[in-house]
Design a protein around this motif. Sequence first.
Motif, PDB file in Angstrom:
ATOM      1  N   TRP A  17       2.807  -1.182   4.942  1.00  0.00           N
ATOM      2  CA  TRP A  17       3.626  -1.775   6.109  1.00  0.00           C
ATOM      3  C   TRP A  17       5.227  -1.635   5.459  1.00  0.00           C
ATOM      4  CZ3 TRP A  17       3.585  -3.223  10.667  1.00  0.00           C
ATOM      5  CH2 TRP A  17       4.689  -4.240  11.098  1.00  0.00           C
ATOM      6  N   TRP A  18       6.071  -1.006   6.394  1.00  0.00           N
ATOM      7  CA  TRP A  18       7.557  -0.665   6.158  1.00  0.00           C
ATOM      8  C   TRP A  18       8.043  -1.660   7.087  1.00  0.00           C
ATOM      9  CZ3 TRP A  18      11.126   1.681   3.731  1.00  0.00           C
ATOM     10  CH2 TRP A  18      12.204   1.817   4.321  1.00  0.00           C
ATOM     11  N   ASN A  19       8.844  -2.609   6.598  1.00  0.00           N
ATOM     12  CA  ASN A  19       9.239  -3.981   7.417  1.00  0.00           C
ATOM     13  C   ASN A  19      10.674  -3.545   7.909  1.00  0.00           C
ATOM     14  OD1 ASN A  19      11.338  -4.118   5.399  1.00  0.00           O
ATOM     15  ND2 ASN A  19      10.503  -5.958   4.479  1.00  0.00           N
ATOM     16  N   GLY A  20      11.024  -2.290   7.959  1.00  0.00           N
ATOM     17  CA  GLY A  20      12.151  -1.721   8.790  1.00  0.00           C
ATOM     18  C   GLY A  20      13.333  -1.555   7.818  1.00  0.00           C
ATOM     19  N   ILE A  21      13.250  -2.347   6.610  1.00  0.00           N
ATOM     20  CA  ILE A  21      14.021  -2.244   5.528  1.00  0.00           C
ATOM     21  C   ILE A  21      13.600  -1.595   4.247  1.00  0.00           C
ATOM     22  CG2 ILE A  21      15.853  -3.496   4.174  1.00  0.00           C
ATOM     23  CD1 ILE A  21      16.046  -5.559   6.321  1.00  0.00           C
ATOM     24  N   LEU A  22      12.435  -2.122   3.737  1.00  0.00           N
ATOM     25  CA  LEU A  22      11.843  -1.624   2.455  1.00  0.00           C
ATOM     26  C   LEU A  22      10.353  -1.536   2.581  1.00  0.00           C
ATOM     27  CD1 LEU A  22      11.156  -4.440   0.777  1.00  0.00           C
ATOM     28  CD2 LEU A  22      13.698  -4.185   0.650  1.00  0.00           C
ATOM     29  N   TRP A  23       9.509  -1.012   1.756  1.00  0.00           N
ATOM     30  CA  TRP A  23       8.212  -1.209   1.717  1.00  0.00           C
ATOM     31  C   TRP A  23       7.863  -2.530   1.128  1.00  0.00           C
ATOM     32  CZ3 TRP A  23       5.827   2.345   4.323  1.00  0.00           C
ATOM     33  CH2 TRP A  23       5.868   3.717   4.432  1.00  0.00           C
ATOM     34  N   TRP A  55       3.108  -0.010  10.181  1.00  0.00           N
ATOM     35  CA  TRP A  55       1.996   0.569   9.419  1.00  0.00           C
ATOM     36  C   TRP A  55       2.246   2.030   9.294  1.00  0.00           C
ATOM     37  CZ3 TRP A  55      -0.294  -2.849   6.062  1.00  0.00           C
ATOM     38  CH2 TRP A  55      -0.530  -3.864   6.693  1.00  0.00           C
ATOM     39  N   TYR A  56       2.430   2.805   8.178  1.00  0.00           N
ATOM     40  CA  TYR A  56       2.499   4.058   7.959  1.00  0.00           C
ATOM     41  C   TYR A  56       1.473   4.567   6.986  1.00  0.00           C
ATOM     42  CZ  TYR A  56       6.832   3.718  10.359  1.00  0.00           C
ATOM     43  OH  TYR A  56       7.962   3.565  11.215  1.00  0.00           O
ATOM     44  N   PRO A  57       0.921   5.823   7.172  1.00  0.00           N
ATOM     45  CA  PRO A  57      -0.119   6.411   6.422  1.00  0.00           C
ATOM     46  C   PRO A  57       0.490   6.554   5.011  1.00  0.00           C
ATOM     47  CG  PRO A  57       0.589   7.762   8.140  1.00  0.00           C
ATOM     48  CD  PRO A  57       1.297   6.658   8.346  1.00  0.00           C
ATOM     49  N   VAL A  58      -0.139   6.369   3.991  1.00  0.00           N
ATOM     50  CA  VAL A  58      -0.172   6.647   2.711  1.00  0.00           C
ATOM     51  C   VAL A  58      -0.911   7.660   2.261  1.00  0.00           C
ATOM     52  CG1 VAL A  58       0.126   5.594   0.372  1.00  0.00           C
ATOM     53  CG2 VAL A  58       0.293   4.247   2.234  1.00  0.00           C
ATOM     54  N   HIS A  59      -0.540   8.706   1.326  1.00  0.00           N
ATOM     55  CA  HIS A  59      -1.455   9.823   0.682  1.00  0.00           C
ATOM     56  C   HIS A  59      -2.971   9.540   0.334  1.00  0.00           C
ATOM     57  CE1 HIS A  59      -0.076   7.967  -2.972  1.00  0.00           C
ATOM     58  NE2 HIS A  59      -1.045   8.514  -3.619  1.00  0.00           N
ATOM     59  N   ARG A 106      10.034   7.557  -1.856  1.00  0.00           N
ATOM     60  CA  ARG A 106       9.550   6.457  -1.928  1.00  0.00           C
ATOM     61  C   ARG A 106      10.056   5.275  -0.964  1.00  0.00           C
ATOM     62  NH1 ARG A 106      10.213   4.882  -7.959  1.00  0.00           N
ATOM     63  NH2 ARG A 106      11.779   6.082  -7.735  1.00  0.00           N
ATOM     64  N   LEU A 107      11.329   5.475  -0.349  1.00  0.00           N
ATOM     65  CA  LEU A 107      11.834   4.746   0.376  1.00  0.00           C
ATOM     66  C   LEU A 107      11.663   5.093   1.860  1.00  0.00           C
ATOM     67  CD1 LEU A 107      15.578   4.561  -1.211  1.00  0.00           C
ATOM     68  CD2 LEU A 107      13.549   2.849  -1.387  1.00  0.00           C
ATOM     69  N   GLU A 108      11.323   6.283   2.123  1.00  0.00           N
ATOM     70  CA  GLU A 108      11.159   6.579   3.580  1.00  0.00           C
ATOM     71  C   GLU A 108       9.704   6.450   4.023  1.00  0.00           C
ATOM     72  OE1 GLU A 108      12.757  10.543   4.231  1.00  0.00           O
ATOM     73  OE2 GLU A 108      14.872  10.065   3.811  1.00  0.00           O
ATOM     74  N   PRO A 109       9.695   5.877   5.199  1.00  0.00           N
ATOM     75  CA  PRO A 109       8.264   5.876   5.694  1.00  0.00           C
ATOM     76  C   PRO A 109       7.445   7.352   5.946  1.00  0.00           C
ATOM     77  CG  PRO A 109       9.777   4.792   7.044  1.00  0.00           C
ATOM     78  CD  PRO A 109      10.379   5.414   6.160  1.00  0.00           C
ATOM     79  N   ALA A 110       6.398   7.231   5.752  1.00  0.00           N
ATOM     80  CA  ALA A 110       5.619   8.560   5.693  1.00  0.00           C
ATOM     81  C   ALA A 110       5.395   9.234   7.144  1.00  0.00           C
ATOM     82  CB  ALA A 110       4.276   8.320   4.958  1.00  0.00           C
ATOM     83  N   SER A 111       6.368   9.102   7.854  1.00  0.00           N
ATOM     84  CA  SER A 111       6.389   9.647   9.299  1.00  0.00           C
ATOM     85  C   SER A 111       7.068  10.770   9.500  1.00  0.00           C
ATOM     86  CB  SER A 111       6.940   8.332  10.319  1.00  0.00           C
ATOM     87  OG  SER A 111       8.176   8.391   9.965  1.00  0.00           O
ATOM     88  N   PHE A 129      -0.897  -3.660   2.155  1.00  0.00           N
ATOM     89  CA  PHE A 129      -1.737  -2.324   2.290  1.00  0.00           C
ATOM     90  C   PHE A 129      -2.858  -2.801   3.281  1.00  0.00           C
ATOM     91  CE2 PHE A 129       0.167  -1.145  -1.532  1.00  0.00           C
ATOM     92  CZ  PHE A 129       0.657  -0.033  -1.323  1.00  0.00           C
ATOM     93  N   HIS A 130      -3.257  -1.884   4.141  1.00  0.00           N
ATOM     94  CA  HIS A 130      -4.424  -2.062   4.985  1.00  0.00           C
ATOM     95  C   HIS A 130      -5.541  -1.063   4.606  1.00  0.00           C
ATOM     96  CE1 HIS A 130      -6.812  -2.771   8.477  1.00  0.00           C
ATOM     97  NE2 HIS A 130      -6.812  -1.800   8.965  1.00  0.00           N
ATOM     98  N   GLU A 131      -6.737  -1.379   4.344  1.00  0.00           N
ATOM     99  CA  GLU A 131      -7.642  -0.347   3.819  1.00  0.00           C
ATOM    100  C   GLU A 131      -8.304   0.257   5.172  1.00  0.00           C
ATOM    101  OE1 GLU A 131      -8.357   0.349   0.599  1.00  0.00           O
ATOM    102  OE2 GLU A 131      -6.867  -1.207   0.001  1.00  0.00           O
ATOM    103  N   PRO A 132      -8.863   1.321   5.181  1.00  0.00           N
ATOM    104  CA  PRO A 132      -9.489   2.087   5.943  1.00  0.00           C
ATOM    105  C   PRO A 132     -10.945   1.439   6.518  1.00  0.00           C
ATOM    106  CG  PRO A 132      -9.383   3.647   4.131  1.00  0.00           C
ATOM    107  CD  PRO A 132      -8.517   2.356   3.615  1.00  0.00           C
TER     108      PRO A 132
END
Length: 64
Positions: free
Chosen positions: A35-41, A25-29, A8-13, A45-48
Amino acid sequence: MAASILARLEPASGGGNVANASAAWYPVHDGRLRWWNGILWTDHFHEPAANLPPAGWYADTRPD
């Protein structure tokens, strides 16, 4: 349990090091971006995009 917390803490990259993950911005399942701000989620969210035709000029196809 620790693995689920880290997931949950790591970006989905690809599970990279959190300390090295850039704010982005990182993809979610579910197909959205989060949005990952460099420290935490964040809760941002950005919709497709909807299936819209590409931007540009289109001929007028109205009947006469």
